[in-house]
Design an enzyme around this catalytic site. Structure first.
Site, PDB file in Angstrom:
ATOM      1  N   GLU A  42       0.802  -1.350   0.316  1.00 61.52           N
ATOM      2  CA  GLU A  42       0.177   0.211   0.076  1.00 61.52           C
ATOM      3  C   GLU A  42       0.951   1.429   0.140  1.00 61.52           C
ATOM      4  O   GLU A  42       1.996   1.368   0.517  1.00 61.52           O
ATOM      5  CB  GLU A  42      -0.759  -0.239   1.131  1.00 61.52           C
ATOM      6  CG  GLU A  42      -1.781   1.179   1.468  1.00 61.52           C
ATOM      7  CD  GLU A  42      -2.594   1.240   2.539  1.00 61.52           C
ATOM      8  OE1 GLU A  42      -3.776   1.671   2.689  1.00 61.52           O
ATOM      9  OE2 GLU A  42      -2.285   0.411   3.604  1.00 61.52           O
ATOM     10  N   LYS A 114      -9.739   0.638  -2.248  1.00 58.71           N
ATOM     11  CA  LYS A 114     -10.000  -0.023  -0.973  1.00 58.71           C
ATOM     12  C   LYS A 114     -11.514   0.338  -0.177  1.00 58.71           C
ATOM     13  O   LYS A 114     -11.837   1.599  -0.497  1.00 58.71           O
ATOM     14  CB  LYS A 114      -8.755   0.597  -0.105  1.00 58.71           C
ATOM     15  CG  LYS A 114      -8.664   0.367   1.405  1.00 58.71           C
ATOM     16  CD  LYS A 114      -7.621   0.830   2.148  1.00 58.71           C
ATOM     17  CE  LYS A 114      -7.492   0.611   3.503  1.00 58.71           C
ATOM     18  NZ  LYS A 114      -6.419   1.098   4.088  1.00 58.71           N
ATOM     19  N   CYS A 155      -4.843  -3.657   2.918  1.00 60.01           N
ATOM     20  CA  CYS A 155      -4.368  -3.322   4.464  1.00 60.01           C
ATOM     21  C   CYS A 155      -5.581  -3.610   5.382  1.00 60.01           C
ATOM     22  O   CYS A 155      -5.870  -4.738   5.742  1.00 60.01           O
ATOM     23  CB  CYS A 155      -3.900  -1.931   4.621  1.00 60.01           C
ATOM     24  SG  CYS A 155      -3.111  -1.678   6.207  1.00 60.01           S
TER      25      CYS A 155
END
Length: 266
Positions: A42, A114, A155
């Site tokens: 990321e 995301k 993440c």
């Protein structure tokens, strides 16, 4: 069928050109070692907690020099490449945190924004408000590779197991979880969460990570991991920048799912 996967570990900062150079250097080394797919963490292109700086230094998706450079690398080296996460401008003052999958022809075949924003308060000195900097994505994304289906995530998504269950039931054998996990949470949760996602879904996990102290003074945990569908850690980079490489057996997820058919029961 077997193939080799590489995960890069970086200490990205606020200089996009410098970050790109580091990525290309390590990617070339991994390519020389036989990696068939290379995955970055990321915040690969730019790591900053300053929203103004993120806006100023990020580009839109269609005319993005960072993405074009990675596409050229993929085409020149005939490798699959997943940019694990990078800020992409979608308007004058709005960003998404986007993973971008590129094929060996240098073409983008899919991307994922995301979904779960990292908003957390650990103390007066340490808090995060990702939702103030990025727009949340809405869609699950999975893409067919030569060796099976890859599910994309980033993440903080790792804390939402239903997301990965859905990806596994859609046929994914591999889950990408590029991250910039904080040192605080990483020490307690990183290995456990990733191994759990592997075991409960019988999927390989590719988890490249940011490491060390960044230009914004944020500390990330590192410990990039490649994990087998039975929870075995195949490769780990505990500290420092560089990469890890592991040989992947594409038949293993199906073999384990046949032995323990838990995916069929919910």
């Amino acid at each position: 069928m077997k193939f080799k996967a590489a995960c890069l570990q970086l200490t990205s900062g606020n200089d996009v050109d410098e970050n790109l150079k580091t990525i290309l250097d390590y990617s070339q080394q991994a390519s020389t070692e036989g990696a068939d797919i290379i995955i970055t963490p990321e915040n690969s292109s730019l790591f900053s907690s300053d929203h103004k700086e993120l806006i100023e230094k990020s580009q839109n998706y269609d005319n993005n020099t960072f993405i074009k450079s990675i596409q050229k690398f993929s085409k020149d080296n005939k490798k699959w490449f997943l940019i694990g996460g990078m800020p992409v401008k979608v308007s004058n003052n709005k960003l998404v945190n986007r993973s971008i999958l590129i094929n060996p022809k240098g073409e983008t075949v899919s991307f994922y924004d995301k979904i779960h924003m990292f908003d957390a308060v650990f103390s007066k000195e340490e808090s995060y408000e990702e939702s103030k900097k990025f727009l949340a994505g809405k869609d699950l994304v999975h893409t067919e590779l030569p060796w099976g289906m890859l599910g994309l995530s980033i993440c903080y998504d790792v804390r939402f197991p239903k997301m990965y269950r859905k990806l596994a039931k859609l046929g994914c054998s591999y889950l990408a979880i590029p991250a910039a996990f904080t040192k605080t949470t990483g020490e307690k949760h990183w290995h456990i969460l990733l191994r759990a996602r592997a075991i409960e879904n019988f999927c390989y996990i590719f988890a490249p990570a940011q490491v060390g102290t960044h230009s914004n003074q944020r500390e990330t945990y590192g410990h990039s991991l490649i994990i087998s569908p039975d929870g075995t850690i195949l490769a780990e980079k505990k500290s420092g920048v560089g990469y890890i490489l592991a040989e992947i057996d594409s038949t293993l997820p199906a073999t384990l799912r046949e032995k323990i058919p838990s995916l069929n029961l919910d």
